[in-house]
Design a protein around this motif. Structure first.
Motif, PDB file in Angstrom:
ATOM      1  N   GLY A 452       0.813  -1.208  -0.108  1.00  0.00           N
ATOM      2  CA  GLY A 452       0.012  -0.082   0.020  1.00  0.00           C
ATOM      3  C   GLY A 452       0.840   1.367   0.087  1.00  0.00           C
ATOM      4  N   GLN A 453       2.141   1.274   0.454  1.00  0.00           N
ATOM      5  CA  GLN A 453       2.789   2.361   0.601  1.00  0.00           C
ATOM      6  C   GLN A 453       3.130   2.938  -0.712  1.00  0.00           C
ATOM      7  N   MET A 454       3.350   1.980  -1.550  1.00  0.00           N
ATOM      8  CA  MET A 454       3.974   2.278  -3.042  1.00  0.00           C
ATOM      9  C   MET A 454       2.661   3.104  -3.652  1.00  0.00           C
ATOM     10  N   LEU A 459       0.308   7.995  -5.702  1.00  0.00           N
ATOM     11  CA  LEU A 459      -0.592   8.990  -5.742  1.00  0.00           C
ATOM     12  C   LEU A 459      -0.019  10.410  -5.275  1.00  0.00           C
ATOM     13  N   ALA A 460       0.413  10.448  -4.109  1.00  0.00           N
ATOM     14  CA  ALA A 460       1.006  11.741  -3.552  1.00  0.00           C
ATOM     15  C   ALA A 460       2.180  12.325  -4.392  1.00  0.00           C
ATOM     16  N   MET A 466       1.700  17.066 -10.867  1.00  0.00           N
ATOM     17  CA  MET A 466       0.743  17.649 -11.797  1.00  0.00           C
ATOM     18  C   MET A 466       0.426  19.154 -11.348  1.00  0.00           C
ATOM     19  N   PHE A 467      -0.156  19.142 -10.165  1.00  0.00           N
ATOM     20  CA  PHE A 467      -0.506  20.454  -9.573  1.00  0.00           C
ATOM     21  C   PHE A 467       0.478  21.340  -9.227  1.00  0.00           C
ATOM     22  N   GLY A 468       1.590  20.956  -8.862  1.00  0.00           N
ATOM     23  CA  GLY A 468       2.664  21.971  -8.625  1.00  0.00           C
ATOM     24  C   GLY A 468       3.227  22.478  -9.946  1.00  0.00           C
ATOM     25  N   ALA A 684      -3.253   9.435 -16.406  1.00  0.00           N
ATOM     26  CA  ALA A 684      -1.806   9.152 -17.200  1.00  0.00           C
ATOM     27  C   ALA A 684      -0.525   8.941 -16.485  1.00  0.00           C
ATOM     28  N   LEU A 685      -0.468  10.267 -15.767  1.00  0.00           N
ATOM     29  CA  LEU A 685       0.705  10.331 -14.877  1.00  0.00           C
ATOM     30  C   LEU A 685       0.890   9.169 -13.771  1.00  0.00           C
ATOM     31  N   PHE A 686      -0.238   9.163 -13.239  1.00  0.00           N
ATOM     32  CA  PHE A 686      -0.091   8.049 -12.210  1.00  0.00           C
ATOM     33  C   PHE A 686       0.157   6.722 -12.669  1.00  0.00           C
TER      34      PHE A 686
END
Length: 897
Positions: A452-454, A459-460, A466-468, A684-686
């Protein structure tokens, strides 16, 4: 009628009665009916059928009645021609037509109706052909008859036999594709392996200084390899290019494709546009380029040995000169010779076998066709070019010597190699080392990819990236660009290759981020975005679709757009003029209450005022008085009606008390579309991030080659993801259909959403390979076999029909929609077997290109046109060549009537 019934029955494999509706009763679709039209054209005993006829008369009985052949008259007097034109017009508009009735103002016809009129006339052997330019120049039956009655020759006994279309074999097509696929895989693995080795060596650094020195050395070596390889490969693969014919899909074509691909992927091109590095690069590839040449275009000639450019010449942005073109069955290479002190305008196309003399000028949005020569000192404009106005140059100069040019080029390379690339490598390494899963993969070659960590880290990371990136891009386009623009004064002349030139080129780059215009275009929010980056839009009322998804400018801080104006896609605002030694910023002013169509180049010296319609691909005039209250079409431009009754059908929706409610509803829908577009791009990036982690964890023991594998898998995932998104966007009931509706119709809102979800142009990396056709078919285009697609743009893919062995040259466009003021229109485009679209050709919605027909270089085939099989059409607007001169373009603002 019996023959029509037999053909449609055979195609549908089911009985069809004469009164059965093709779409409703018989269940046919437009592709089946395009094949029906092609079958009919192969029957010399049957009248020609176009897709426009099928839509107008969707039954066998209706077609037979409408297309019954007329008996050719032995005499073609003015009276006979006038009455023939009147009869066809009366049938199309459903009313009696007076000889002197204006087709636009009196009859209420629009351009689609008149293209159907032209198609009907072409099927009448007793009437001279009519082109759309003739209609606009002589908009009455009497005027057309007087102008054209003497243009018709004797009726031929029979049509000349059709020439066979040369094609490559399927075996050669498959073998060439296999070789290209193998090359793609090998080069991707090799490039990735080299980058992996570079990164691993850099990561061994023990301190900040050691890390920087390693980054500098490794980046310099990698950059040198990637920059020198294309040059060496060109000389090893080809040697020196000569004028020749290369059979498509042959071994010679494979070498041509490989050499062209390599020379266009050189990392030097990241900074070469507008730099002395670009002429230097082309000289190393074999081009003959004199000193002081300024090249602002990004297109690299595929055959540089055939290019000659004299000293102190300027090639403006988006101009195309490739030194080759594709034809049915072959690639034809040819020379392009441009003299000294020449100016080639923005978005111009120069075909092979052309020449511009010393001091000559080719206007913006113009083209030179094979065999054309611009004499020394003359200015030519239009498609094909001819002597006239539209001067693209600026009479500015400043002292600029060889030392300044060389210093600027060295400074660019130094800044890239000493700062940006090492800094980028350092930031990347710092980010990756702080992500535990990534650090584990890079250091130990192993990680729990199912933990789950990966997934949380991926995700983070992708959300921040993207938003940065969006925040950084917005800050650059607004704050940084505004600060840099403060160093530039409108009307002041600055020398090239200095500090002010660097400021201007930086502003151009950071204010033309396509992500934001695609995300916000076709919505109310594009106006706010353009305003905050610097455009003067203070009084622009909202329509919800003021601008499309593709708007670009040299600098937004010298652009004023009047109130009530709407702009479609592809507007290029040219508000910086260049000479070979200097540049000057001049304000561009677009008038109020106007509409600009697709692919418009709007310069600072444009002579267009308020309340004008500028049609798609029109050359905006820079001579004569200011035009107001008119429409402009073509290159060179001529006047047309500002609007017609059909385009005003939904005009009432743009006013009144309900406008606010309609606009609010559209804005709500657009907000959901923007959110969905962001989600798709984040997905797409994820996906790439997760896939990269999994692949690297699995193949990390292989060493540096693991990065090559990861690059290859990421590219394949990106292609598959893009195809899946686009196909899901039009799945089920949500299909693109021919439409005529208001921009406030929910269907149009959904069509806008489709444009936002689709990433245009990504498939051009496959240009010239069979895999371009596989991707095009997967994206919904009904495409035939062995099509050669060298980078054709298609905006509404499921409305496109393409036959076997078609040739689509680079820069060609099939656009199945149009927007005029507040009206949206879309329809099918059909391109017949063996047809050819030359470089830069633009085909509009509802058009039919017949089998083995050819659309010339930079031509604009208008909506609804029907090009006969085997015909060659050229010009803007496109028409069959004639012996008589074309209508005179308007230089002094006189009316076209």
């Amino acid at each position: 009628m019996i023959a029509f019934t037999a053909i449609i029955t055979e195609l549908l494999d089911a009985p069809v009665r004469p009164d059965d509706h093709f779409f409703v009763d018989a269940g046919a679709d437009s592709m089946v009916l395009a094949r029906f039209c092609a079958r009919v054209r192969q029957r010399p005993d049957l009248p020609h059928v176009a897709m426009t006829d099928v839509y107008a008369h969707p039954t066998v009985a209706g077609l037979a009645a409408a297309l019954a052949p007329s008996v050719a008259r032995p005499a073609r007097t003015v009276d006979d021609v006038r009455e023939g034109y009147r009869a066809i017009l009366a049938e199309l508009v459903g009313a009696e037509v007076g000889a002197d009735a204006d087709v636009f103002t009196d009859l209420g016809a629009d351009s689609m109706t008149m293209t159907r009129f032209c198609a009907r006339v072409r099927r009448r052997d007793d009437l001279p052909d009519v082109a759309m330019t003739d209609v606009y120049a002589h908009p009455t039956a009497a005027g057309l008859a007087v102008a054209l009655a003497g243009d018709a020759g004797p009726v031929p006994d029979e049509a000349p036999p059709a020439q066979p279309v040369p094609t490559g074999t399927t075996r050669a097509y498959v073998l060439c594709g296999a070789a290209q696929l193998l090359t793609f895989v090998v080069f991707t693995l090799a490039y990735g392996t080299l980058l992996g080795a570079v990164y691993q060596w850099i990561a061994l650094g023990t301190g900040l200084v050691d890390f920087y020195l390693r980054s500098l050395a490794a980046v310099a070596v990698a950059f040198t390899v990637f920059a020198v390889l294309p040059i060496a490969a060109k000389w090893l693969l080809v040697g020196r290019w000569t004028e020749r014919e290369i059979p498509l899909w042959s071994a010679s074509y494979y070498r041509f494709w490989l050499a062209r691909t390599l020379v266009r992927t050189n990392p030097l091109l990241l900074v070469a546009a507008g730099s002395p590095l670009l002429p230097l690069y082309l000289r190393l590839l074999g081009a003959r380029i004199g000193p002081g040449v300024v090249m602002l275009a990004r297109t690299i000639p595929a055959c540089p040995d055939l290019l000659t450019i004299g000293a102190n010449t300027v090639l403006r942005k988006d101009s195309i000169l490739s030194c080759y073109r594709a034809e049915p069955g072959i690639i034809r290479t040819g020379r392009v010779t441009i003299g000294a002190r020449v100016v080639v305008g923005e978005a111009s196309v120069i075909d092979i076998g052309t020449e511009i003399g010393d001091g000559g000028r080719l206007a913006h949005a113009s083209s030179l066709h094979t065999g054309q020569v611009v004499p020394a000192g003359q200015t030519w404009w239009g498609t094909p070019a001819r002597p006239g106005g539209g001067d693209p140059g600026a009479a500015v100069s400043a002292p600029v010597g060889p030392g300044r040019r060389a210093g600027y080029a060295v400074g660019q390379l130094g800044w890239l190699l000493l700062v940006w690339l090492p800094l980028g490598t350092g930031v990347l390494d710092a980010v990756l080392e702080r992500i535990p899963t990534v650090a584990a993969v890079l250091s130990a070659g192993a990680a729990d990819v199912l933990s789950g960590q990966m997934w949380v880290e991926a995700l983070a990371t992708t959300t921040v990236l993207m938003f940065g990136g969006m925040v950084i891009g917005l800050i650059g386009a607004t704050v940084v660009a505004r600060v840099l623009s403060a160093g530039l004064t409108e009307g002041r002349v600055y020398p090239l290759y200095g500090l002010r030139y660097t400021l201007q080129r930086t502003v151009l780059r950071i204010t033309n981020i396509r992500f934001f215009t695609y995300l916000l275009g076709d919505s109310s929010y594009i106006v706010d975005y353009l305003r905050i980056i610097g455009h003067d839009l203070r009084r622009t009322p909202q329509t919800g679709t003021n601008f499309g998804t593709a708007v670009k400018q040299e600098t937004p801080h010298a652009s004023s757009i009047g109130t009530g104006t709407m702009v479609a896609d592809g507007l290029s605002i040219v508000n910086v003029d260049y000479s070979d030694t200097a540049f000057v910023v001049n304000r561009t002013r677009i008038g109020s209450n106007s509409f600009l169509g697709n692919r418009i180049v709007y310069t600072a010296g444009s002579r267009v005022g308020d309340d004008c319609l500028i049609a798609t691909k029109t050359l905006v005039p820079t001579d004569g008085p200011v035009r107001t209250g008119v429409g402009l079409l073509g290159s060179p431009p001529f006047e047309i009606p500002r609007t017609v009754a059909r385009d005003s059908t939904f005009g009432h929706l743009h006013t009144g008390l309900d406008l606010h409610d309609r606009l609010r509803a559209k804005n709500r829908y657009n907000r959901r579309s923007i959110a969905l577009a962001l989600a798709v791009r984040w997905g797409a990036l994820f996906g790439i991030t997760v896939l990269s982690l999994v692949v690297l964890a699995l193949v990390a023991p292989l060493g540096p080659i693991a990065l090559g594998v990861q690059l290859l898998v990421s590219l394949l995932f990106t292609m598959a993801y893009s195809i899946a998104v686009e196909r899901l966007a039009v799945a089920g009931r949500r299909r693109l259909r021919p439409r005529f509706c208001s921009v406030y119709d929910p269907y149009f809102w959904w069509h806008e959403r489709y444009w936002k979800l689709v990433v245009q142009g990504w498939d051009r990396m496959l240009a010239g390979t069979p895999f371009k056709n596989l991707v095009t078919r997967a994206l919904g285009v009904q495409i035939g076999r062995r099509v050669f697609d060298d980078g054709c743009g298609m905006t509404d893919r499921t409305l496109v029909r393409i036959g076997d062995d078609v040739v689509l040259n680079a820069g060609s466009v099939l656009q199945c929609h149009s927007q005029e003021d507040g009206t949206f229109k879309s329809d099918v485009i059909s391109v017949g077997t063996g047809a050819c679209l030359d470089v830069g050709a633009f085909v509009h919605y509802g058009a039919v290109v017949g089998d083995a027909a050819r659309i010339g270089c930079d031509a604009f085939l208008m909506k609804g046109e029907d090009v006969p099989a085997g015909a060659v059409w050229e010009g803007n607007p496109a028409a069959a060549p004639r012996s008589r001169p074309a209508p005179t373009p308007l230089l002094n603002g006189e009316t076209a009537r």
